[in-house]
Design a protein around this motif. Structure first.
Motif, mmCIF file in Angstrom:
data_model
loop_
_atom_site.group_PDB
_atom_site.id
_atom_site.type_symbol
_atom_site.label_atom_id
_atom_site.label_comp_id
_atom_site.label_asym_id
_atom_site.label_seq_id
_atom_site.Cartn_x
_atom_site.Cartn_y
_atom_site.Cartn_z
ATOM 1 N N MET A 197 20.424 63.291 16.619
ATOM 2 C CA MET A 197 20.633 64.384 17.572
ATOM 3 C C MET A 197 21.559 65.430 16.966
ATOM 4 N N ILE A 198 21.257 66.694 17.285
ATOM 5 C CA ILE A 198 22.128 67.781 16.896
ATOM 6 C C ILE A 198 22.200 68.794 18.034
ATOM 7 N N GLY A 199 23.368 69.414 18.196
ATOM 8 C CA GLY A 199 23.528 70.494 19.162
ATOM 9 C C GLY A 199 23.654 71.808 18.420
ATOM 10 N N ILE A 200 22.886 72.810 18.833
ATOM 11 C CA ILE A 200 23.021 74.147 18.271
ATOM 12 C C ILE A 200 23.185 75.129 19.422
ATOM 13 N N TYR A 201 23.934 76.201 19.194
ATOM 14 C CA TYR A 201 24.244 77.076 20.312
ATOM 15 C C TYR A 201 24.589 78.483 19.855
ATOM 16 N N LEU A 202 24.356 79.424 20.770
ATOM 17 C CA LEU A 202 24.945 80.764 20.687
ATOM 18 C C LEU A 202 25.997 80.817 21.777
#
Length: 252
Positions: A1-6
């Protein structure tokens, strides 16, 4: 799992990091503009994608990122998270529909209220204690969602046909021109002293220093990061005066 965000003012960063680390404390969370983001995405099958809602739409930077990296989404499992000051409609659905075109499986969506981050408008502004309660309520909701996901149940906020109609008629049709692409409307006043903080922090590399003064180009993604951080309150976008520099850190 990975979290990516603006994340412009820290709201979305907080929400994505909290959810991801409740599900897997070893998982990484990185901003969308990180040079590592593509390599990290290639290594993970499950992605939590977060961003703030802009006029019931995903920011253009997010939609642009998905399209430019269309090769990467096939068979990825994606859970969409969007933060909002008041109303989102189908904020998660706006990116989910694009991701589906490129082969992603959309696990669900979470639309979560956070303190308003539009620094140059009086609308939706609340006092510090009210905003702290909003953050506490958001944290509680994220904890509930993490528990649901651990049981294999994903919330579907913003993904239904009804949500689509609400988002379309509620804001997106009326303000579509504001989110159809990047904007050239960022304003930098003579109060600027050329400190360069905005240049360093802009996720789009949209600002540069010329003759000791910050200058904006035409690729602003309306994240409000520079406006919320400028020491001189010299930058505005939708309004003409900074009313409050809204940062998540104020409400911790």
């Amino acid at each position: 799992m990975i979290g990516i965000y603006l994340s412009g003012t820290g709201n979305t960063k907080h929400c994505v990091e909290k959810l991801v680390h409740l599900l897997d404390e070893r998982a990484k969370c990185v901003p969308l503009e990180s040079p590592q983001v593509i390599d990290l995405l290639k290594k993970h099958d499950m992605v939590i994608l977060g961003y703030p809602t802009q006029f019931s739409n995903a920011p253009f930077m997010v939609r642009d990122f998905i399209k430019k990296n269309s090769f990467i989404w096939d068979r990825k499992k994606v859970f969409c998270v969007n933060t909002m000051g008041l109303f989102s409609g189908d904020g998660t659905g706006c990116s989910a529909r694009i991701l589906k075109k490129y082969g992603a499986k959309i696990l669900g969506g979470l639309q979560i209220k956070m303190p308003d981050s539009v620094c140059d408008s009086k609308l939706l502004k609340k006092d510090t204690e009210v905003n702290r309660q909003i953050v506490k309520d958001a944290d509680r909701r994220i904890e509930q969602v993490a528990d649901q996901i651990r049981k294999g149940k994903y919330p579907q906020d913003g993904l239904s046909f009804i949500a689509h109609i609400k988002g379309l008629l509620g804001q997106r049709l009326w303000f579509y021109y504001k989110t159809v692409g990047y904007t050239d409307k960022l304003k930098i006043s003579d109060a600027c002293v050329g400190c360069g903080l905005c240049v360093k922090e802009c996720p789009m590399g949209n600002i540069q220093i010329k003759d000791h003064h910050a200058v904006s180009k035409k690729r602003c993604t309306m994240c409000y990061r520079c406006i919320s951080l400028c020491p001189q309150k010299a930058i505005t976008l939708l309004g003409n005066e900074v009313k409050e520099q809204c940062r998540y850190e104020k409400y911790e």
